[in-house]
Design an enzyme around this catalytic site. Structure first.
Site, mmCIF file in Angstrom:
data_model
loop_
_atom_site.group_PDB
_atom_site.id
_atom_site.type_symbol
_atom_site.label_atom_id
_atom_site.label_comp_id
_atom_site.label_asym_id
_atom_site.label_seq_id
_atom_site.Cartn_x
_atom_site.Cartn_y
_atom_site.Cartn_z
ATOM 1 N N ASP A 92 0.861 -1.187 0.000
ATOM 2 C CA ASP A 92 0.000 0.000 0.000
ATOM 3 C C ASP A 92 0.897 1.237 0.000
ATOM 4 O O ASP A 92 1.779 1.350 0.847
ATOM 5 C CB ASP A 92 -0.906 -0.019 1.248
ATOM 6 C CG ASP A 92 -2.054 0.974 1.130
ATOM 7 O OD1 ASP A 92 -2.210 1.590 0.056
ATOM 8 O OD2 ASP A 92 -2.795 1.129 2.119
ATOM 9 N N HIS A 142 -9.418 -1.840 -7.976
ATOM 10 C CA HIS A 142 -9.309 -0.691 -7.065
ATOM 11 C C HIS A 142 -8.596 0.479 -7.727
ATOM 12 O O HIS A 142 -9.103 1.608 -7.733
ATOM 13 C CB HIS A 142 -8.579 -1.120 -5.783
ATOM 14 C CG HIS A 142 -8.379 -0.009 -4.807
ATOM 15 N ND1 HIS A 142 -9.423 0.773 -4.336
ATOM 16 C CD2 HIS A 142 -7.256 0.475 -4.197
ATOM 17 C CE1 HIS A 142 -8.953 1.672 -3.488
ATOM 18 N NE2 HIS A 142 -7.641 1.522 -3.398
#
Ligand code: HEM
Length: 323
Positions: free
Chosen positions: A164, A238
């Site tokens: 991330d 995403h």
């Protein structure tokens, strides 16, 4: 991780701006503490709470001096309703409460909050010490709505196992350009808006997928975060939902999130700083499937936001004035 100076005077679009609070620009260290508080009787307690909030930079320096190597940084954000109780005549142009977004059974709830404390360092104990001192000062004027102690997981991965932060702005200039208000609201230059959401992951459901299926949901490879080729990456991935290109440029936010939890309930505390609350809200609306193109982010089938709130994070100068 490369550290960025937080003392250098920042320049935004050619103007000198006030210094931002210290959590926003440096790349995050591994230990994070997030707290969302409600202030009881805002009209009566607002001023006293504002004085304590204004003392945060000094308190952070005091606790940080225990171990300068821990690089303790912090920020306080103020919700729209508390702001109106303490400074009704001078308010940030775009400050308003976060509104819930929902579509197709998916939702980003709005759970509110008057104060957001965000504390980061290399040491969870120093974060805790700072939070305890604040809490003692605030006493019975506040109620804790949510408190999350986050950590860096492996090599900066979310608990889904994916790295991330790959496309997060990394240098001070890019982070400032994305996060800090400039000429568009000069009285509040150097401030920022932060969207906070606590997500709870369904990791049993997630782990039932193959790595290949997970990769098509995120839009990146699991091992090294390499982006999938355009002809392989589904429009529901995403990263396909959160990348919004306008006038040839990608809209940017500064994500400062962290994994958290116990072995029974775990997820991501999402915090995104931006010079306007509209950009993260537009991304979120595309994730939930409320943007009108009939698509949603498939990641939302494996995680669920249980809180959501928006705050204004004043520059150091504005914070001092509030106090
Ligand atoms: C549980 C919630 C979430 C998880 C697990 C998650 C995870 C990830 C991962 C693994 C990446 C790819 C690596 C990277 O570039 O950082 C990513 C990218 C990104 N995410 Fe999320 N995210 C979540 C929520 C959100 C939300 C709520 C927003 C916006 C409101 C958002 C905005 C972004 C953006 C802008 C990128 C970079 C896209 C690019 O330029 O490629 N994320 N996220």
């Amino acid at each position: 991780m490369r550290r960025l100076s937080r003392r250098a005077v920042l320049h935004t679009k050619g103007t000198d701006v006030s210094q931002p609070q210290s959590v926003i620009i440096p790349l995050p260290n591994p230990a994070a503490l997030y707290q969302v508080l409600r202030v009881g009787n805002r009209a009566a307690n607002g001023r006293a709470v504002a004085r304590i909030a204004a003392g945060l930079p000094a308190l952070t320096a005091e606790v940080g001096a225990i171990d300068p190597g821990a690089e303790l940084v912090s920020a306080v954000g103020i919700g729209a309703e508390l702001w109106d109780a303490i400074s009704p005549n001078k308010r940030p142009r775009l400050l308003r409460p976060f509104k819930a977004i929902s579509a197709g059974g998916r939702s980003a709830p709005a759970t509110g909050g008057d104060l957001f404390f965000h504390i980061v360092s290399r040491r969870g104990d120093l974060n805790f010490e700072l939070a305890m001192r604040l809490r003692r000062q605030l006493g019975a004027m506040v109620e804790v709505m949510d408190e999350v102690h986050g950590f860096a997981y492996l090599d900066s991965r979310d608990l889904t196992g994916f790295i991330d932060g790959t496309e997060n702005p990394h240098n001070a200039e890019d982070r400032s350009a994305a996060a800090l208000i400039g000429r568009e609201d000069p009285s509040f230059a150097g401030g920022s808006y932060v969207l906070t959401q606590r997500y709870v992951h369904d990791l049993d459901k997630w782990r039932a997928l193959s790595d290949r299926e997970q990769e098509s949901i995120i839009g990146r490879r699991k091992a090294d975060s390499e982006e999938l080729a355009e002809d392989v990456k589904p429009p529901t991935a995403h990263i396909a939902r959160v990348v919004i290109v306008e006038n040839g440029e990608e809209l940017q936010i500064v994500r400062n999130s962290a994994p958290y939890g116990t072995t029974s309930e775990m997820g991501l505390f999402f915090a995104a700083y931006c010079k306007t609350p509209e950009i993260p809200e537009r991304m979120l609306s595309r994730m939930i499937g409320a943007s009108g193109d009939g698509l949603h982010d498939r990641l939302m089938e494996f995680t669920c936001a249980v809180t959501g709130a928006s705050f204004f994070v004043p520059s150091l100068d504005t914070l001092r004035e509030l106090g």
